[in-house]
Design a protein around this motif. Sequence first.
Motif, PDB file in Angstrom:
ATOM      1  N   GLN A 157      18.689   4.189  51.288  1.00 46.21           N
ATOM      2  CA  GLN A 157      19.085   4.967  50.114  1.00 46.21           C
ATOM      3  C   GLN A 157      20.532   5.439  50.164  1.00 46.21           C
ATOM      4  O   GLN A 157      20.979   6.151  49.275  1.00 46.21           O
ATOM      5  N   ARG A 158      21.280   5.034  51.183  1.00 48.24           N
ATOM      6  CA  ARG A 158      22.675   5.472  51.299  1.00 48.24           C
ATOM      7  C   ARG A 158      23.635   4.547  50.572  1.00 48.24           C
ATOM      8  O   ARG A 158      24.515   4.991  49.849  1.00 48.24           O
ATOM      9  N   ASP A 159      23.509   3.254  50.809  1.00 44.43           N
ATOM     10  CA  ASP A 159      24.429   2.310  50.185  1.00 44.43           C
ATOM     11  C   ASP A 159      23.699   1.004  49.883  1.00 44.43           C
ATOM     12  O   ASP A 159      22.616   0.754  50.401  1.00 44.43           O
ATOM     13  N   ILE A 160      24.302   0.212  49.015  1.00 45.38           N
ATOM     14  CA  ILE A 160      23.688  -1.034  48.560  1.00 45.38           C
ATOM     15  C   ILE A 160      24.742  -2.134  48.565  1.00 45.38           C
ATOM     16  O   ILE A 160      25.937  -1.855  48.675  1.00 45.38           O
ATOM     17  N   ASP A 161      24.279  -3.379  48.450  1.00 44.38           N
ATOM     18  CA  ASP A 161      25.193  -4.516  48.338  1.00 44.38           C
ATOM     19  C   ASP A 161      25.212  -4.966  46.887  1.00 44.38           C
ATOM     20  O   ASP A 161      24.157  -5.105  46.265  1.00 44.38           O
ATOM     21  N   VAL A 162      26.399  -5.161  46.353  1.00 49.51           N
ATOM     22  CA  VAL A 162      26.556  -5.609  44.970  1.00 49.51           C
ATOM     23  C   VAL A 162      27.301  -6.934  44.971  1.00 49.51           C
ATOM     24  O   VAL A 162      28.329  -7.076  45.636  1.00 49.51           O
ATOM     25  N   THR A 163      26.768  -7.896  44.220  1.00 51.56           N
ATOM     26  CA  THR A 163      27.449  -9.169  44.016  1.00 51.56           C
ATOM     27  C   THR A 163      27.932  -9.175  42.579  1.00 51.56           C
ATOM     28  O   THR A 163      27.159  -8.926  41.654  1.00 51.56           O
ATOM     29  N   ARG A 164      29.224  -9.442  42.405  1.00 46.70           N
ATOM     30  CA  ARG A 164      29.870  -9.330  41.087  1.00 46.70           C
ATOM     31  C   ARG A 164      30.864 -10.462  40.914  1.00 46.70           C
ATOM     32  O   ARG A 164      31.547 -10.855  41.849  1.00 46.70           O
ATOM     33  N   LYS A 165      30.969 -10.949  39.692  1.00 45.71           N
ATOM     34  CA  LYS A 165      31.956 -11.974  39.356  1.00 45.71           C
ATOM     35  C   LYS A 165      33.205 -11.261  38.838  1.00 45.71           C
ATOM     36  O   LYS A 165      33.141 -10.536  37.844  1.00 45.71           O
ATOM     37  N   VAL A 170      33.118 -14.983  42.666  1.00 45.82           N
ATOM     38  CA  VAL A 170      31.933 -14.188  43.002  1.00 45.82           C
ATOM     39  C   VAL A 170      32.178 -13.487  44.338  1.00 45.82           C
ATOM     40  O   VAL A 170      32.447 -14.141  45.347  1.00 45.82           O
ATOM     41  N   LEU A 171      32.105 -12.150  44.318  1.00 51.47           N
ATOM     42  CA  LEU A 171      32.342 -11.337  45.510  1.00 51.47           C
ATOM     43  C   LEU A 171      31.134 -10.456  45.790  1.00 51.47           C
ATOM     44  O   LEU A 171      30.456 -10.015  44.857  1.00 51.47           O
ATOM     45  N   THR A 172      30.877 -10.179  47.052  1.00 50.21           N
ATOM     46  CA  THR A 172      29.818  -9.258  47.447  1.00 50.21           C
ATOM     47  C   THR A 172      30.423  -8.188  48.330  1.00 50.21           C
ATOM     48  O   THR A 172      31.214  -8.481  49.220  1.00 50.21           O
ATOM     49  N   GLY A 173      30.040  -6.937  48.060  1.00 50.12           N
ATOM     50  CA  GLY A 173      30.543  -5.835  48.862  1.00 50.12           C
ATOM     51  C   GLY A 173      29.531  -4.705  48.926  1.00 50.12           C
ATOM     52  O   GLY A 173      28.658  -4.585  48.076  1.00 50.12           O
ATOM     53  N   ARG A 174      29.672  -3.897  49.941  1.00 48.63           N
ATOM     54  CA  ARG A 174      28.781  -2.757  50.134  1.00 48.63           C
ATOM     55  C   ARG A 174      29.402  -1.544  49.449  1.00 48.63           C
ATOM     56  O   ARG A 174      30.590  -1.278  49.598  1.00 48.63           O
ATOM     57  N   THR A 175      28.573  -0.805  48.718  1.00 48.50           N
ATOM     58  CA  THR A 175      29.060   0.356  47.982  1.00 48.50           C
ATOM     59  C   THR A 175      27.973   1.431  47.934  1.00 48.50           C
ATOM     60  O   THR A 175      26.820   1.164  48.260  1.00 48.50           O
TER      61      THR A 175
END
Length: 194
Positions: A157-165, A170-175
């Motif tokens: 519940q602290r952070d998630i991974d988001v994949t975005r164009k 296409v990039l993936t990062g933790r936020t």
Amino acid sequence: MSFAPFKRVVAKHVAALALAAAALAGCTSYAPAPKSFQEATIQPYRLDSGDRIRVAVFEQPGLTNTYTVDQAGYIAFPLIGQVAARGQTLPALEGSIASRLKQGYLRDPDVTAEIDRYRPIFVMGEVGRPGQYSYVPGMTAQNAIAIAGGFTSRGNQRDIDVTRKINGQVLTGRTVISSTVLAGDTIYVRERLF
């Protein structure tokens, strides 16, 4: 004295270490979200496959309709055919349609476009109901997770991974879960370690 058996043992250990290193690298493959992730949330909205657009041409009811951006990134518009929409802002799309209509169809077309339905977001991982969900402007990752049934008992519940164009890449990062999401994003909730 032969070193062949010794070389085979060393080779097996090296191979095992390489596999272990690859497995550990997989655990840490997602870096923090790049600066472009946050910047993308304040940029003008860019169209992509799955967006549905309402286009109105003043005093032309036969041309005023709702159009969906197809997989190739185009909308099929009457009279002028395929119009590139992927990566365009709404004002740019309006200008493109108007300029093509001026080429032998209408004298001075007045074209307006607005989003009728945004492309969906996808929520995966440790959530109650993983799947595809409707996007609403201003939505945060936490809102999206709530719509997807909330966190499971094992969800981080602290952070998630988001994949975005972003700009066609296409990039993936933790936020953090309070970060804004965009239409087309994929949100992945990892399992917490303990």
